[in-house]
Structure formats: structure tokens, C-alpha cells
Design an enzyme around this catalytic site. Structure first.
Site, short mmCIF file in Angstrom:
data_model
loop_
_atom_site.label_atom_id
_atom_site.label_comp_id
_atom_site.label_asym_id
_atom_site.label_seq_id
_atom_site.Cartn_x
_atom_site.Cartn_y
_atom_site.Cartn_z
CB THR A 17 -0.95 0.02 1.22
OG1 THR A 17 -0.17 -0.18 2.40
CG2 THR A 17 -2.00 -1.07 1.13
N GLY A 18 2.15 1.14 0.12
CA GLY A 18 3.02 2.33 0.12
C GLY A 18 3.28 2.82 -1.30
CD GLN A 20 9.97 2.75 -5.20
OE1 GLN A 20 10.39 3.82 -4.78
NE2 GLN A 20 9.89 2.46 -6.48
CD GLU A 98 19.77 3.54 0.03
OE1 GLU A 98 20.97 3.45 -0.21
OE2 GLU A 98 19.02 4.35 -0.51
CD GLU A 213 28.76 -0.69 -6.18
OE1 GLU A 213 28.81 -0.65 -4.94
OE2 GLU A 213 27.77 -0.33 -6.84
CG HIS A 255 25.99 1.16 -3.54
ND1 HIS A 255 26.10 0.19 -4.49
CD2 HIS A 255 24.80 1.75 -3.75
CE1 HIS A 255 25.01 0.19 -5.24
NE2 HIS A 255 24.21 1.13 -4.81
#
Lengths: 303, 398
Positions: A17-18, A20, A98, A213, A255
Site C-alpha cells: 500500500t506504500g 514504492q 538500503e 564495486e 553505496h
């Protein structure tokens, strides 16, 4: 074939429901992903984008047979959300948040591993087996334009780079078996090498592309498996972040994981380590395509 | 966030752990007063967020209050390991009979504890010279470090007899503190044993997980102070906006070049930055923006980038947007340009932004002539070349 997700994957979205959750769910459904349930505590009985909402993952799984979960839960709620999904019995969990607190991340990862659940993330935009299933935001609104089916397996520390690589491969006529954005946080549910082992075992995948990375020992694990003879399919590696070596140690770029933490995990060192183990190390995306073309002529990669 | 010794020790003391009496002071007189109150020998140490202070000349021992005062006067105002010494830590000195090392950190998957029967040494050196001297154990995050596991750890490190249960109990308590405090790293070096067979935490280094600060109000003011000290106004503005608005995280690190580089996603940002450097460009910043359907955060980031007086051009060089619409980014760009009265016909702006709501984004960009919005087939390299070419055309200083 593909790895982890395919046409039969039934998805529950935690946090549907958010903002995103809704945004990605709409595009996933349009792509054909079987999103069978959503979960938001207190919102059970509602319908979002045509998907029934439940109060708990267990209720969603019982009612719909969902076997994969996508988490749109803020970092502070991730440990509980993973635990709930594991206990409800789903087999694949994609955790998008994240900067998950490190102790929470370690606990969630340990729990999922013990249960045999594949936890993808943290800090991932998704996973896709083109033409079959996508989890999360990967592909945006033009999934079919970015990811075409084929024989290259992609594992990337960055969601954005997954798309760049897939498009670059597409331009030379190569497609993707499965693409996993494994997550950019320092700790991730699975290590890069674990996905490569799945690709190695997948008859449809003929070559693999990895994007790495600075920071973490993911590439060291890949190099070790290559040296041990576990990974015999061609591996093309793009390791970004060489520019960081021009700046003092400890300066953070991007990151959180991509910090020059010490010796052995800079872009240059990883490139050398992978090259020594037999990987084809690319200097740029254009170079990935060039190497993929060579690999494809060696191994009949084109569909 | 690395804690300075005063905060690290206050926190350990608050967890009921044995820490020598000590306090922070910013004047030699206050140090003399504290030394007189503690009685006996004291250590005076520079309060800087760095390790190996002893080697760098940041630690002095004093037997009298006036010696302590002199030691403080010598340390205050100096620069040690790149940090200005504004405060010192004065602490009752422990008469050390024997020293041990103990460290908690994260391995590649699990938390891990390391113990060594030789303390007060550089553990990296020990690791290089005699790795077998360091006993290591992974910690099950669900159960934490149990006392009997700590016993096994110290047994492996070569400890036996009555000291063993003492060290094990202390280690288990420290393991609990490591977890409860959301520490990324907790290093005790040395743990000191005195003649009365008492263990004391003499050296303590703590790094707290910034991602867990939401549940540690006790550290939040420290972090705010830390940020204020370390960064310039534009970087601070981005940090403030990152906290204020919802949506994906934004980060902004200023560098000394002239090309403002706005990239989304940590990975593509690294690729893009490598490309700029490879092609001879000089980025004015490194940014990282986790794409999200919001306008406030991109606006704050663009505002900071374009407030940097060194900047002569802007490259918005995203990878393919997948989780957010393009139009909000361009809406943010155009609003900042109007607010700052920047004319893109004179100030080069190159945009490589593809994904949801791209047509809307292009329409908004077209309302301000001069913005170079690249066509769909343009690669990340094409975008860098276009930006550098546009800046070269402008020439320096325009």
C-alpha cells in the site's frame, strides 16, 4: 531455464500500500508477474492494483500459495519482515531497503540461510527472468525494452547497472537468462558467487556478467571459485570505482559498501584478482559488450 | 561514526563494564584538578577520532597533577594524525601486570570476535607475523556470544586457570554491548590485569552504525556535531534535506573539479565517475541518489551542486530509471534553475535520463531553452562526452 524465479513464481508484496510498493506492483503486473497477494498490517481486505491485501504474510501464503516475497519495508522494519516471510515459508525474498542496520542485516541473513530461503538484497531494485517473471522495480515501465530473453546471466551490485548491461548486450543481439541485482549494502543475503553457482548449473545460461564495486569480498569469492574449477562458463567482469583511488582512504562514494576500507578490495585489486583467476575483465560497458561478443562466438551465446 | 574515547568509555561504563575513572577536559587546569581528585598516576590522551594515538605522540603519563597539567598543555592545540586536539581525556592509570586484546567486528556475513593473549600491541602486526596467536569465532546473531563460547575462544587463545572464566564473562558482556549498542566495531586494546587480578578496559575504540542511529537517541547529537565539523555548508544542506524529506537516500561529497555530476544509484555513479576521469574531466562532486518518486530530494541535491562556485557545467547522467519517474527530476532541475536565474544557453546542462514518464520530463525540460536532453540511444559514455564538449566550448572562466 532461469534461476530462482520463473513463470510459476507466485509473489506476495509486503508493503504493497506504500508509494514504492504500488508503483512497482503496477509495472510488475503489466509485465506478467503473478503477484497474488499484498500485505500491510491493518489493511487486510483492501485491494491494490487488483491484488488482494492481507494483514500477515502467513495469511497471504495460506490463501494464495505465494512462494516469493518482495519487501517494501523501511530499513528499520526489514529484520522483522524477513523473519515473517521466512516463517510463512516463502522460498525467495527480495528486500529493497538500503542501509539496513548491520546487526539486523546479519540476523536476517543468518535466519534466511538456516531456513534455506534465498534472500536477495539489501538495497536491490529487483531480479528478473526476462519473459517469465520480475520481482521489484527492475525494468521500470519498459521492462521488455531493457531485458530480452537469452543466455547471459547477470549478477550486479547495482540495480541501475543491471539495466545498462542488459541494454548494451541487447544492442549486439544478446539476451539475459536471469538478472539479479544482488544488493549494494555491505551485507547481502547471498554472496555473488552463490548466484554464479546457480548460473553454472543452469543449462540455459552460457556466460555470466558481473558488476562489482570497491569494498566487500564478493569478487574474492568469485575468483576463488574460478580457481577451484567450480565456475567454468565464461565470466565477464566490470568493476567500477577506480577513480576512488585518487582520493584519501575513508572518503565515501555512493553505496556505503563502496568505501576504500583497506587493502585487497579496491577496484584495481579486484580487477587484477579476477583477471588472474581467468575472468574477462572489462574496462567499460562498451568493453563488456565486446567481450560478450567474443564469448558468444566461442560458446554460441546468441539465442 | 567513530566515538571519541570519552563517549566510548562513558557508554561502556553505562553498560556496567569495568572502565577506569576518567573525564574529558579542554583546559590544562581542569586536567590538573581531575588528576588531583583521582590521585596517583594518570594518563592524559588527545581526544581525536583516530586509533594509534600512542604512536602518534597523543598519550602521556603523569605522576603528579602538575605533570598532568603540563602534559595537557603540550597536547591541546596540537594537530595529531590530521586532527586538531581541542580536548584531552584524563584517566586514572592502571598498574598493568598483563594485557590482552579483544575485538568485535563484522566478517563478510557474520559478526566475529577476535582474542589475543598479548594486548597493547598492534593487532594487524600480530596478524601478519603470527596469525595463530589470534583466536577467532563467528557469532550467531540470533543467539549472541554465549559465555561458554567465550571460554572456548580464550582457551584457543592460550588462556587457562582462574583467569579464564573472568575473561570469558567479560567477553560475553562486551559481546552483548556490541550488539545492543549497534556497534560496527568494538576494540578493547588493552584489557588490563592488575596485581589484584582485576580486569579493566584501558583501551576502547567504538564505531557505531549510522544506519541504526534511529534507535539510539544518545548518539544523535554526537552525529550532528560530527557532521557539522566535517563538512561544508552545501554538504550539510544535503544531509539536512536527506533527513527532512522522505524517499531514497541522497549523498553529496564535494571534490575540487568543475563538472557537477548528478548520478543515480551507487553503481552507475561509480561507472560514470570513472568515465569522466578517463576522458579527462574533473568532477566537482560525487553524488548518489537512490531513485524514488519524490521531488524534494533531487531539488536539494541540484541546489547544492549549483551553489558550488567552482561549477561550470552540469551532467545529469542517470542509468535507466526503473523505480522512479523522470519528470520529478526535471521538475526539480527547472525549479532550481529558475530560482537561481541560471540560463542553460550559457551554462552547459546535459541530461541523460530515461525511464518512466520520460515524455513528460522532456516536455518540462523544453520549457527552458538550452538544456541538452540526449536521445534514447545515448550511452553513459556519450553523456560524459557531450558534457565535456559543451564545457570545452564555453572555455574556462566563462
Amino acid at each position: 531455464m532461469s534461476i530462482l524465479i520463473d513463470r510459476d513464481t507466485r509473489v506476495v508484496v509486503q508493503g504493497i500500500t506504500g508509494n514504492q510498493g504500488r508503483f512497482d506492483t503496477r509495472y510488475c503486473l503489466a509485465y506478467g508477474t503473478r503477484i497474488v497477494a499484498g500485505v500491510t498490517p491493518g489493511r487486510g481486505g483492501e485491494v491494490v492494483e487488483g491484488v488482494p491485501v492481507f494483514d500477515t504474510v502467513a495469511a497471504a501464503v495460506a490463501a494464495t500459495g505465494a512462494d516469493a516475497s518482495v519487501l517494501y519495508v523501511p530499513a528499520r522494519g526489514v529484520k522483522d519482515a524477513v523473519t515473517e516471510a521466512v516463517e510463512a515459508g516463502v522460498k525467495v525474498i527480495l528486500a529493497t531497503a538500503e542501509n539496513v542496520p548491520r546487526h539486523d542485516a546479519a540476523a536476517a541473513i543468518a535466519l534466511a540461510r538456516t531456513a534455506g530461503t534465498t534472500l536477495i538484497g539489501f538495497n536491490t531494485n529487483g531480479a528478473i527472468s526476462p519473459g517469465k517473471c520480475r520481482l521489484g522495480g527492475i525494468g521500470g515501465d519498459r521492462t521488455a525494452d531493457l531485458y530480452v530473453p537469452g543466455a547471459v546471466g547477470i549478477v550486479s551490485r547495482s540495480g541501475g547497472m543491471s539495466a545498462e548491461l542488459a541494454v548494451a548486450l541487447k544492442q549486439v543481439g544478446l539476451g539475459v537468462s536471469t538478472c539479479i541485482s544482488m544488493g549494494g549494502d555491505p551485507l547481502t543475503g547471498r554472496k555473488m558467487v552463490e548466484y554464479l553457482r546457480l548460473f553454472q548449473a543452469d543449462p540455459e545460461t552460457r556466460a555470466m556478467v558481473i558488476f562489482g564495486e570497491p569494498g566487500t569480498d564478493n569478487e574474492a569469492g568469485v575468483a576463488q571459485a574460478m580457481r577451484a574449477g567450480e565456475l567454468t562458463k565464461p565470466i565477464i567482469a566490470l568493476i567500477a570505482g577506480r577513480f576512488q583511488e585518487r582520493y584519501p582512504a575513508g572518503v565515501s562514494f555512493g553505496h556505503v559498501a563502496a568505501m576504500i576500507a583497506g587493502s585487497g578490495d579496491s577496484a584495481t585489486e579486484k580487477r587484477a584478482m579476477l583477471r588472474a583467476a581467468g575472468a574477462r575483465v572489462a574496462d567499460s560497458i562498451d568493453d563488456v559488450v565486446r567481450l560478450a561478443r567474443i564469448a558468444s562466438s566461442d560458446h554460441a551465446l546468441a539465442p | 561514526m567513530r566515538l571519541t574515547e570519552d563517549h566510548a568509555k562513558a557508554w561502556l561504563r553505562g553498560q556496567g563494564l569495568p572502565v577506569p575513572e576518567g573525564m574529558a577536559a579542554s583546559s590544562p587546569a581542569a586536567v590538573a584538578e581531575a588528576a588531583a581528585r583521582f590521585g596517583g598516576r594518570v594518563a592524559v590522551k588527545a581526544l581525536i577520532p583516530a586509533g594509534r594515538r600512542g604512536k602518534a605522540g597523543g598519550v602521556a603519563l603523569a605522576t603528579t597533577p602538575s605533570e598532568a597539567e603540563a602534559a595537557a598543555a603540550a597536547l591541546l592545540g596540537r594537530s595529531i594524525a590530521g586532527h586538531a586536539v581541542e580536548r584531552v581525556y584524563v584517566e586514572r592509570a592502571v598498574a598493568i601486570v598483563r594485557e590482552f586484546y579483544l575485538g568485535f567486528a563484522f566478517g563478510s556475513i557474520l559478526p566475529r570476535v577476535m582474542a589475543c593473549r598479548e594486548g597493547g600491541v598492534e593487532i594487524e602486526q600480530v596478524h601478519r607475523d603470527s596469525p595463530a596467536a589470534i583466536a577467532t569465532r563467528d557469532i550467531d546473531p540470533a543467539r549472541g556470544l554465549r559465555p561458554w563460547e567465550a571460554t572456548a575462544l580464550w582457551t584457543e587463545a592460550g588462556i587457562s586457570g582462574p583467569l579464564l572464566p573472568k575473561l570469558a564473562r567479560l567477553t560475553a558482556s562486551l559481546g552483548e554491548a556490541f550488539r545492543a549498542g549497534d556497534a560496527l566495531m568494538l576494540e578493547l586494546n588493552p584489557i588490563a590485569l592488575d596485581a589484584a587480578e582485576t580486569l579493566t578496559l584501558v583501551g576502547a575504540m567504538v564505531e557505531i552504525d549510522d544506519a541504526a542511529l534511529f534507535r539510539h537517541p544518545e548518539w544523535q547529537s554526537l552525529e550532528a556535531a560530527d557532521l557539522l565539523q566535517a563538512r561544508n555548508a552545501r554538504e550539510r544542506a544535503v544531509i539536512a534535506a536527506d533527513r527532512k524529506f522522505s524517499g531514497g537516500a541522497i549523498r553529496y561529497t564535494e571534490l575540487d573539479g568543475d563538472l557537477a555530476l548528478m548520478v543515480a544509484g551507487g553503481g552507475a555513479g561509480l561507472v560514470q565517475h570513472d568515465l569522466v576521469v578517463d576522458l579527462g574531466g574533473r568532477p566537482a562532486c560525487h553524488t548518489d541518489l537512490s531513485p524514488a518518486p519524490t521531488v524534494d530530494k533531487p531539488r536539494a541535491l541540484i541546489d547544492a551542486m549549483l551553489s558550488n562556485p567552482r561549477v561550470r557545467g552540469l551532467l545529469i547522467g542517470y542509468n535507466f530509471l526503473q523505480m522512479a519517474p523522470c519528470d520529478l527530476v526535471i521538475e526539480a532541475l527547472v525549479s532550481v534553475l529558475r530560482e537561481k536565474a541560471i540560463d542553460p544557453r550559457r551554462f552547459p546542462i546535459v541530461v541523460r535520463l530515461f525511464g518512466p514518464k520520460e515524455a513528460e520530463a522532456r516536455a518540462i525540460a523544453a520549457t527552458l531553452p538550452g538544456i541538452q536532453y540526449l536521445p534514447r540511444e545515448a550511452s553513459l559514455s556519450d553523456a560524459v562526452r557531450a558534457a565535456l564538449a559543451a564545457m570545452a566550448q564555453r572555455g574556462p572562466g566563462s
